[in-house]
Design a protein around this motif. Structure first.
Motif, mmCIF file in Angstrom:
data_model
loop_
_atom_site.group_PDB
_atom_site.id
_atom_site.type_symbol
_atom_site.label_atom_id
_atom_site.label_comp_id
_atom_site.label_asym_id
_atom_site.label_seq_id
_atom_site.Cartn_x
_atom_site.Cartn_y
_atom_site.Cartn_z
ATOM 1 N N MET A 80 0.829 -1.213 0.000
ATOM 2 C CA MET A 80 0.000 0.000 0.000
ATOM 3 C C MET A 80 0.861 1.259 0.000
ATOM 4 S SD MET A 80 -3.146 -0.535 -0.310
ATOM 5 C CE MET A 80 -3.133 -2.094 -1.153
ATOM 6 N N GLN A 81 1.929 1.259 0.780
ATOM 7 C CA GLN A 81 2.830 2.411 0.806
ATOM 8 C C GLN A 81 3.433 2.653 -0.577
ATOM 9 O OE1 GLN A 81 5.674 1.316 3.799
ATOM 10 N NE2 GLN A 81 4.393 2.006 5.493
ATOM 11 N N ASP A 82 3.882 1.585 -1.220
ATOM 12 C CA ASP A 82 4.457 1.725 -2.558
ATOM 13 C C ASP A 82 3.418 2.206 -3.559
ATOM 14 O OD1 ASP A 82 6.915 0.968 -1.632
ATOM 15 O OD2 ASP A 82 6.865 -1.057 -2.480
ATOM 16 N N THR A 83 2.198 1.710 -3.437
ATOM 17 C CA THR A 83 1.124 2.130 -4.345
ATOM 18 C C THR A 83 0.861 3.622 -4.210
ATOM 19 O OG1 THR A 83 0.093 -0.058 -4.217
ATOM 20 C CG2 THR A 83 -1.283 1.752 -4.980
ATOM 21 N N TYR A 84 0.714 4.106 -2.984
ATOM 22 C CA TYR A 84 0.449 5.534 -2.773
ATOM 23 C C TYR A 84 1.620 6.389 -3.251
ATOM 24 C CZ TYR A 84 -3.544 4.097 0.046
ATOM 25 O OH TYR A 84 -4.718 3.541 0.471
ATOM 26 N N ARG A 85 2.847 5.933 -3.004
ATOM 27 C CA ARG A 85 4.028 6.684 -3.428
ATOM 28 C C ARG A 85 4.074 6.792 -4.958
ATOM 29 N NH1 ARG A 85 8.528 4.903 -5.355
ATOM 30 N NH2 ARG A 85 8.125 2.765 -4.676
ATOM 31 N N LEU A 86 3.810 5.687 -5.651
ATOM 32 C CA LEU A 86 3.838 5.710 -7.113
ATOM 33 C C LEU A 86 2.710 6.566 -7.684
ATOM 34 C CD1 LEU A 86 4.695 1.982 -7.873
ATOM 35 C CD2 LEU A 86 6.135 3.978 -8.316
ATOM 36 N N GLN A 87 1.521 6.468 -7.096
ATOM 37 C CA GLN A 87 0.409 7.295 -7.571
ATOM 38 C C GLN A 87 0.729 8.776 -7.439
ATOM 39 O OE1 GLN A 87 -2.773 5.773 -5.134
ATOM 40 N NE2 GLN A 87 -3.473 4.348 -6.715
ATOM 41 N N LYS A 88 1.305 9.146 -6.316
ATOM 42 C CA LYS A 88 1.653 10.544 -6.075
ATOM 43 C C LYS A 88 2.711 11.022 -7.072
ATOM 44 C CE LYS A 88 3.439 13.557 -2.451
ATOM 45 N NZ LYS A 88 3.971 13.635 -1.092
ATOM 46 N N GLU A 89 3.716 10.202 -7.285
ATOM 47 C CA GLU A 89 4.804 10.587 -8.204
ATOM 48 C C GLU A 89 4.297 10.706 -9.633
ATOM 49 O OE1 GLU A 89 8.395 11.870 -9.497
ATOM 50 O OE2 GLU A 89 7.779 11.608 -7.406
ATOM 51 N N LEU A 90 3.472 9.776 -10.083
ATOM 52 C CA LEU A 90 2.941 9.859 -11.446
ATOM 53 C C LEU A 90 2.003 11.053 -11.606
ATOM 54 C CD1 LEU A 90 2.348 6.107 -12.308
ATOM 55 C CD2 LEU A 90 4.024 7.648 -13.318
ATOM 56 N N LYS A 91 1.262 11.369 -10.559
ATOM 57 C CA LYS A 91 0.387 12.543 -10.624
ATOM 58 C C LYS A 91 1.219 13.816 -10.747
ATOM 59 C CE LYS A 91 -3.517 14.716 -8.363
ATOM 60 N NZ LYS A 91 -4.450 14.683 -7.234
ATOM 61 N N LEU A 92 2.321 13.892 -9.991
ATOM 62 C CA LEU A 92 3.208 15.052 -10.096
ATOM 63 C C LEU A 92 3.797 15.183 -11.499
ATOM 64 C CD1 LEU A 92 5.237 15.005 -6.753
ATOM 65 C CD2 LEU A 92 3.677 16.779 -7.548
ATOM 66 N N ARG A 93 4.051 14.053 -12.127
ATOM 67 C CA ARG A 93 4.639 14.056 -13.477
ATOM 68 C C ARG A 93 3.589 14.167 -14.571
ATOM 69 N NH1 ARG A 93 9.848 10.249 -13.678
ATOM 70 N NH2 ARG A 93 10.666 10.664 -11.613
ATOM 71 N N ASN A 94 2.313 14.293 -14.185
ATOM 72 C CA ASN A 94 1.206 14.420 -15.129
ATOM 73 C C ASN A 94 1.109 13.199 -16.044
ATOM 74 O OD1 ASN A 94 -1.024 15.589 -16.253
ATOM 75 N ND2 ASN A 94 0.115 16.939 -17.616
ATOM 76 N N VAL A 95 1.142 12.013 -15.425
ATOM 77 C CA VAL A 95 1.033 10.757 -16.161
ATOM 78 C C VAL A 95 -0.153 9.991 -15.605
ATOM 79 C CG1 VAL A 95 2.168 8.581 -16.719
ATOM 80 C CG2 VAL A 95 3.524 10.660 -16.540
ATOM 81 N N ARG A 96 -1.048 9.547 -16.502
ATOM 82 C CA ARG A 96 -2.197 8.738 -16.123
ATOM 83 C C ARG A 96 -2.246 7.521 -17.032
ATOM 84 N NH1 ARG A 96 -6.957 10.474 -17.589
ATOM 85 N NH2 ARG A 96 -6.174 11.852 -19.185
ATOM 86 N N PHE A 97 -2.909 6.458 -16.566
ATOM 87 C CA PHE A 97 -3.103 5.303 -17.423
ATOM 88 C C PHE A 97 -4.411 4.619 -17.081
ATOM 89 C CE2 PHE A 97 -1.066 3.503 -13.745
ATOM 90 C CZ PHE A 97 -1.651 2.261 -13.597
ATOM 91 N N ILE A 98 -4.978 3.950 -18.091
ATOM 92 C CA ILE A 98 -6.202 3.174 -17.891
ATOM 93 C C ILE A 98 -6.042 1.851 -18.632
ATOM 94 C CG2 ILE A 98 -7.761 5.145 -17.576
ATOM 95 C CD1 ILE A 98 -8.580 4.814 -20.511
ATOM 96 N N ALA A 99 -6.765 0.836 -18.164
ATOM 97 C CA ALA A 99 -6.746 -0.461 -18.841
ATOM 98 C C ALA A 99 -7.443 -0.297 -20.186
ATOM 99 C CB ALA A 99 -7.446 -1.501 -17.985
ATOM 100 N N ASP A 100 -6.836 -0.841 -21.229
ATOM 101 C CA ASP A 100 -7.385 -0.695 -22.574
ATOM 102 C C ASP A 100 -8.109 -1.974 -22.985
ATOM 103 O OD1 ASP A 100 -7.981 0.306 -25.064
ATOM 104 O OD2 ASP A 100 -5.977 -0.004 -25.874
ATOM 105 N N GLU A 101 -7.358 -3.013 -23.246
ATOM 106 C CA GLU A 101 -7.954 -4.282 -23.624
ATOM 107 C C GLU A 101 -7.048 -5.405 -23.153
ATOM 108 O OE1 GLU A 101 -7.051 -5.496 -28.004
ATOM 109 O OE2 GLU A 101 -7.457 -3.338 -28.011
ATOM 110 N N GLN A 102 -7.634 -6.587 -23.062
ATOM 111 C CA GLN A 102 -6.858 -7.720 -22.594
ATOM 112 C C GLN A 102 -6.947 -8.828 -23.622
ATOM 113 O OE1 GLN A 102 -7.496 -8.561 -18.552
ATOM 114 N NE2 GLN A 102 -6.060 -10.246 -18.488
ATOM 115 N N ASP A 103 -5.808 -9.192 -24.148
ATOM 116 C CA ASP A 103 -5.696 -10.288 -25.091
ATOM 117 C C ASP A 103 -5.542 -11.577 -24.294
ATOM 118 O OD1 ASP A 103 -5.423 -11.662 -27.435
ATOM 119 O OD2 ASP A 103 -3.693 -10.542 -28.158
ATOM 120 N N GLU A 104 -5.351 -12.682 -24.957
ATOM 121 C CA GLU A 104 -5.163 -13.944 -24.253
ATOM 122 C C GLU A 104 -3.881 -13.949 -23.431
ATOM 123 O OE1 GLU A 104 -4.972 -18.501 -25.667
ATOM 124 O OE2 GLU A 104 -6.518 -17.246 -26.592
ATOM 125 N N PHE A 105 -2.826 -13.340 -23.957
ATOM 126 C CA PHE A 105 -1.534 -13.362 -23.278
ATOM 127 C C PHE A 105 -1.012 -11.976 -22.906
ATOM 128 C CE2 PHE A 105 -1.600 -17.161 -25.992
ATOM 129 C CZ PHE A 105 -1.480 -18.126 -25.012
#
Length: 159
Positions: free
Chosen positions: A88-113
């Motif tokens: 959880m600590q790592d998750t919050y730290r990464l979310q904060k850092e990516l937000k500061l860098r103006n980077v977002r991501f969303i799941a697009d599609e999932q193939d078999e592999f």
């Protein structure tokens, strides 16, 4: 060299480190002109994608341990919960850092592999894919790292 270096006026001002870091990052972006995703940011996104999977695996493992008749059940539960807190600590730290860098991501599609994600980075869009094999390997490495860190902290505490 940023404007803060060599400028005597800044030595007398109270600045938060986040503001200095953000200012220096913006200055660096101006000089390099790079709005594209860096390798460091790709790794951060990969880790942020994998951490929920790791948390789920640890949660399932903890539920199995709760229902077992193992003599060391309490110790295993405490170790698992410590690993979950670290996740959880790592998750919050990464979310904060990516937000500061103006980077977002969303799941697009999932193939078999392959699982694909859309990354929005400073006005650009990029597609990022992770194969199941890479995810398994990275999850295994990360769990090993968390376990080793827990072991090291226990060793330090017992000394």
């Amino acid at each position: 060299m940023s404007k803060l270096n060599g400028n005597e006026r800044w030595k007398t001002k109270m600045l938060m480190t986040e503001h200095v870091d953000e200012y220096e990052r913006k200055e660096e972006e101006k000089t390099t002109g790079s709005k594209m995703l860096t390798n460091d940011e790709r790794e951060m996104i990969r880790d942020l994608i994998l951490l929920p999977h790791i948390d789920t695996m640890v949660s399932k493992s903890l539920k199995e341990i709760e229902h077992s008749g193992n003599v060391l059940k309490r110790a295993y539960l405490m170790a698992g919960q410590a690993i979950q807190r670290r996740i959880m600590q790592d998750t919050y730290r990464l979310q904060k850092e990516l937000k500061l860098r103006n980077v977002r991501f969303i799941a697009d599609e999932q193939d078999e592999f392959i699982s694909y994600y859309k990354i929005f980075c400073r006005g650009y869009q990029e597609r990022f894919g992770l194969t199941r094999d890479v995810m398994r390997t990275e999850i295994s490495l990360r769990l090993t790292k968390y376990t080793a860190e827990l072991g090291d902290s226990l060793k330090d505490h017992l000394k």
